[in-house]
Design a protein around this motif. Structure first.
Motif, PDB file in Angstrom:
ATOM      1  N   GLU A 192       0.831  -1.212   0.000  1.00  0.00           N
ATOM      2  CA  GLU A 192       0.000   0.000   0.000  1.00  0.00           C
ATOM      3  C   GLU A 192       0.857   1.252   0.000  1.00  0.00           C
ATOM      4  OE1 GLU A 192      -3.449   2.166   2.756  1.00  0.00           O
ATOM      5  OE2 GLU A 192      -2.769   0.143   3.235  1.00  0.00           O
ATOM      6  N   ALA A 193       1.934   1.230   0.772  1.00  0.00           N
ATOM      7  CA  ALA A 193       2.815   2.394   0.856  1.00  0.00           C
ATOM      8  C   ALA A 193       3.956   2.337  -0.158  1.00  0.00           C
ATOM      9  CB  ALA A 193       3.385   2.522   2.272  1.00  0.00           C
ATOM     10  N   ALA A 194       4.061   1.234  -0.905  1.00  0.00           N
ATOM     11  CA  ALA A 194       5.063   1.065  -1.959  1.00  0.00           C
ATOM     12  C   ALA A 194       6.495   1.139  -1.426  1.00  0.00           C
ATOM     13  CB  ALA A 194       4.863   2.089  -3.085  1.00  0.00           C
ATOM     14  N   ASN A 195       6.715   0.554  -0.241  1.00  0.00           N
ATOM     15  CA  ASN A 195       8.078   0.445   0.274  1.00  0.00           C
ATOM     16  C   ASN A 195       8.354  -0.984   0.717  1.00  0.00           C
ATOM     17  OD1 ASN A 195       7.563   0.113   3.227  1.00  0.00           O
ATOM     18  ND2 ASN A 195       6.768   2.200   3.086  1.00  0.00           N
ATOM     19  N   VAL A 196       9.627  -1.282   0.888  1.00  0.00           N
ATOM     20  CA  VAL A 196      10.030  -2.634   1.280  1.00  0.00           C
ATOM     21  C   VAL A 196      11.239  -2.552   2.195  1.00  0.00           C
ATOM     22  CG1 VAL A 196      11.495  -2.903  -0.783  1.00  0.00           C
ATOM     23  CG2 VAL A 196      10.679  -4.937   0.440  1.00  0.00           C
ATOM     24  N   GLU A 197      11.218  -3.349   3.250  1.00  0.00           N
ATOM     25  CA  GLU A 197      12.372  -3.454   4.139  1.00  0.00           C
ATOM     26  C   GLU A 197      13.199  -4.658   3.713  1.00  0.00           C
ATOM     27  OE1 GLU A 197      13.692  -3.785   8.852  1.00  0.00           O
ATOM     28  OE2 GLU A 197      11.568  -3.789   8.313  1.00  0.00           O
ATOM     29  N   MET A 198      14.446  -4.409   3.364  1.00  0.00           N
ATOM     30  CA  MET A 198      15.381  -5.480   3.018  1.00  0.00           C
ATOM     31  C   MET A 198      16.047  -5.931   4.311  1.00  0.00           C
ATOM     32  SD  MET A 198      14.760  -5.477  -0.176  1.00  0.00           S
ATOM     33  CE  MET A 198      14.962  -4.858  -1.842  1.00  0.00           C
ATOM     34  N   THR A 199      15.791  -7.161   4.727  1.00  0.00           N
ATOM     35  CA  THR A 199      16.162  -7.539   6.080  1.00  0.00           C
ATOM     36  C   THR A 199      16.461  -9.036   6.177  1.00  0.00           C
ATOM     37  OG1 THR A 199      15.418  -7.376   8.399  1.00  0.00           O
ATOM     38  CG2 THR A 199      13.728  -7.835   6.750  1.00  0.00           C
ATOM     39  N   ASP A 200      16.684  -9.509   7.392  1.00  0.00           N
ATOM     40  CA  ASP A 200      16.880 -10.932   7.693  1.00  0.00           C
ATOM     41  C   ASP A 200      18.045 -11.533   6.914  1.00  0.00           C
ATOM     42  OD1 ASP A 200      14.576 -10.612   9.238  1.00  0.00           O
ATOM     43  OD2 ASP A 200      13.257 -11.462   7.722  1.00  0.00           O
ATOM     44  N   PHE A 201      19.147 -10.802   6.782  1.00  0.00           N
ATOM     45  CA  PHE A 201      20.313 -11.321   6.068  1.00  0.00           C
ATOM     46  C   PHE A 201      21.083 -12.291   6.958  1.00  0.00           C
ATOM     47  CE2 PHE A 201      19.311  -7.520   3.745  1.00  0.00           C
ATOM     48  CZ  PHE A 201      19.709  -7.769   2.442  1.00  0.00           C
ATOM     49  N   ALA A 202      21.398 -13.432   6.418  1.00  0.00           N
ATOM     50  CA  ALA A 202      22.166 -14.430   7.160  1.00  0.00           C
ATOM     51  C   ALA A 202      22.981 -15.254   6.169  1.00  0.00           C
ATOM     52  CB  ALA A 202      21.247 -15.342   7.956  1.00  0.00           C
ATOM     53  N   THR A 203      24.264 -15.431   6.445  1.00  0.00           N
ATOM     54  CA  THR A 203      25.148 -16.249   5.615  1.00  0.00           C
ATOM     55  C   THR A 203      25.859 -17.253   6.503  1.00  0.00           C
ATOM     56  OG1 THR A 203      25.520 -14.448   4.022  1.00  0.00           O
ATOM     57  CG2 THR A 203      27.136 -16.237   4.052  1.00  0.00           C
ATOM     58  N   LEU A 204      25.875 -18.506   6.099  1.00  0.00           N
ATOM     59  CA  LEU A 204      26.596 -19.510   6.871  1.00  0.00           C
ATOM     60  C   LEU A 204      28.081 -19.152   6.914  1.00  0.00           C
ATOM     61  CD1 LEU A 204      24.902 -22.802   5.612  1.00  0.00           C
ATOM     62  CD2 LEU A 204      24.568 -21.641   7.809  1.00  0.00           C
ATOM     63  N   PRO A 205      28.739 -19.355   8.053  1.00  0.00           N
ATOM     64  CA  PRO A 205      30.141 -18.918   8.210  1.00  0.00           C
ATOM     65  C   PRO A 205      31.074 -19.446   7.124  1.00  0.00           C
ATOM     66  CG  PRO A 205      29.230 -19.615  10.317  1.00  0.00           C
ATOM     67  CD  PRO A 205      28.202 -19.954   9.282  1.00  0.00           C
ATOM     68  N   GLU A 206      30.855 -20.687   6.675  1.00  0.00           N
ATOM     69  CA  GLU A 206      31.764 -21.264   5.692  1.00  0.00           C
ATOM     70  C   GLU A 206      31.629 -20.616   4.313  1.00  0.00           C
ATOM     71  OE1 GLU A 206      28.294 -24.276   6.206  1.00  0.00           O
ATOM     72  OE2 GLU A 206      29.439 -22.857   7.435  1.00  0.00           O
ATOM     73  N   GLN A 207      30.578 -19.800   4.108  1.00  0.00           N
ATOM     74  CA  GLN A 207      30.380 -19.125   2.820  1.00  0.00           C
ATOM     75  C   GLN A 207      30.633 -17.623   2.908  1.00  0.00           C
ATOM     76  OE1 GLN A 207      30.291 -20.884   0.313  1.00  0.00           O
ATOM     77  NE2 GLN A 207      29.535 -22.865   1.043  1.00  0.00           N
ATOM     78  N   ALA A 208      31.155 -17.156   4.018  1.00  0.00           N
ATOM     79  CA  ALA A 208      31.474 -15.738   4.169  1.00  0.00           C
ATOM     80  C   ALA A 208      32.538 -15.343   3.141  1.00  0.00           C
ATOM     81  CB  ALA A 208      31.960 -15.457   5.583  1.00  0.00           C
ATOM     82  N   GLY A 209      32.464 -14.102   2.679  1.00  0.00           N
ATOM     83  CA  GLY A 209      33.452 -13.605   1.728  1.00  0.00           C
ATOM     84  C   GLY A 209      33.053 -13.747   0.282  1.00  0.00           C
ATOM     85  N   ASN A 210      31.866 -14.316   0.023  1.00  0.00           N
ATOM     86  CA  ASN A 210      31.402 -14.477  -1.351  1.00  0.00           C
ATOM     87  C   ASN A 210      30.416 -13.399  -1.790  1.00  0.00           C
ATOM     88  OD1 ASN A 210      32.712 -16.981  -2.269  1.00  0.00           O
ATOM     89  ND2 ASN A 210      31.574 -17.956  -0.600  1.00  0.00           N
TER      90      ASN A 210
END
Length: 279
Positions: A192-210
């Motif tokens: 309705e307000a035409a906005n979006v929250e980009m959230t809940d980011f999670a990366t497994l430790p073994e894939q960090a840096g990609n």
């Protein structure tokens, strides 16, 4: 263990409150809220013994809040349908909640992020498949979130919560490798307000840096354009260099910091607000 804060209707507006974040969060102000509504929020917070009220308010309704002591902590232009700004406001019932212990460190992280705004983004690693998550993914998603966050303001470690939100207003996205999810993020839409929250980011430790968070963010922006969303934003941990750099590199603009706002990763932390016009 404290129970998660509850979302409820209050005087026609939507709030989340409880001891977990030790606050009231005004998520949506009713269109015809009375001028006395900010005082009613303060009264509720006093009754419950909360330390803070965090309010997301249209700019043209903010004067009533400022008159009773709310302070602007961040501002996003065009938040509502690309036309009306939103003020993210704070009211402190406990002065200690307003005091940040690590201001110099938080400012340094912000400066580092802003210096990275013109850094080139490498192409995504071809080993990873970026895709929207499906209902059958929720158990695997919950396990990743449970592994990543010691605490979180919403129960994203519960498959039932992920399924419910997926069926209503949240699009979840993942980076998959060898048939398993390695990173996640979500786009919480207010159509309705035409906005979006980009959230809940999670990366497994073994894939960090990609750079998986950055590539998921770009993937989500494309999807949100198809939903006629005009403004994207995030509320990121101010103490997280990686997430602030991610949004700065993606062209987001710093909007302000919410002091000691959110129970995340095991304690109450300050949060940085970033935004971007994506239409």
């Amino acid at each position: 263990m404290l129970l998660k804060d509850k979302i409820k209707e209050y005087q026609g507006s939507t709030i989340q409150h409880g001891p977990y974040n030790d606050r009231i969060y005004l998520m949506r102000l009713a269109d015809h809220a009375s001028a006395d509504f900010p005082r009613q929020l303060i009264s509720l917070a006093e009754t419950k013994g909360y330390a803070k009220i965090f309010a997301k308010v249209p700019k043209d309704a903010s004067a009533d809040f400022m008159q009773v002591g709310f302070e602007k902590e961040a501002e996003i232009p065009g938040f509502f349908t690309g036309r009306t700004s939103a003020l993210f406001m704070g009211y402190y019932l406990n002065n200690a909640r307003k005091q940040e212990d690590d201001v110099a460190r938080l400012e340094n992280i912000l400066h580092i992020a802003e210096d990275k705004q013109k850094t080139a983004v490498p192409p995504p690693d071809s080993r990873f498949r970026l895709r929207q998550c499906l209902e059958g993914d929720v158990s695997e998603m919950a396990a990743i979130y449970d592994q990543t966050f010691a605490s979180y303001p919403f129960p994203i470690h519960e498959p039932a919560y992920l399924l419910e939100t997926m069926q209503t207003h949240v699009a979840y996205f993942g980076a998959e490798i060898d048939g398993k999810l390695a990173a996640l993020a979500s786009a919480e839409m207010d159509r309705e307000a035409a906005n979006v929250e980009m959230t809940d980011f999670a990366t497994l430790p073994e894939q960090a840096g990609n750079n998986l968070s950055l590539h998921l963010l770009h993937r989500m922006e494309k999807a949100m354009l198809e939903q006629n969303i005009s403004t994207a934003y995030t509320i990121a941990r101010a103490a997280s260099p990686a997430m602030n750099i991610t949004f700065a590199r993606a062209g987001y603009i710093f909007a302000g910091r919410l002091k000691n706002n959110t129970n995340i990763s095991g304690s109450i932390e300050s949060m940085n607000v970033w935004y971007k016009s994506i239409y």
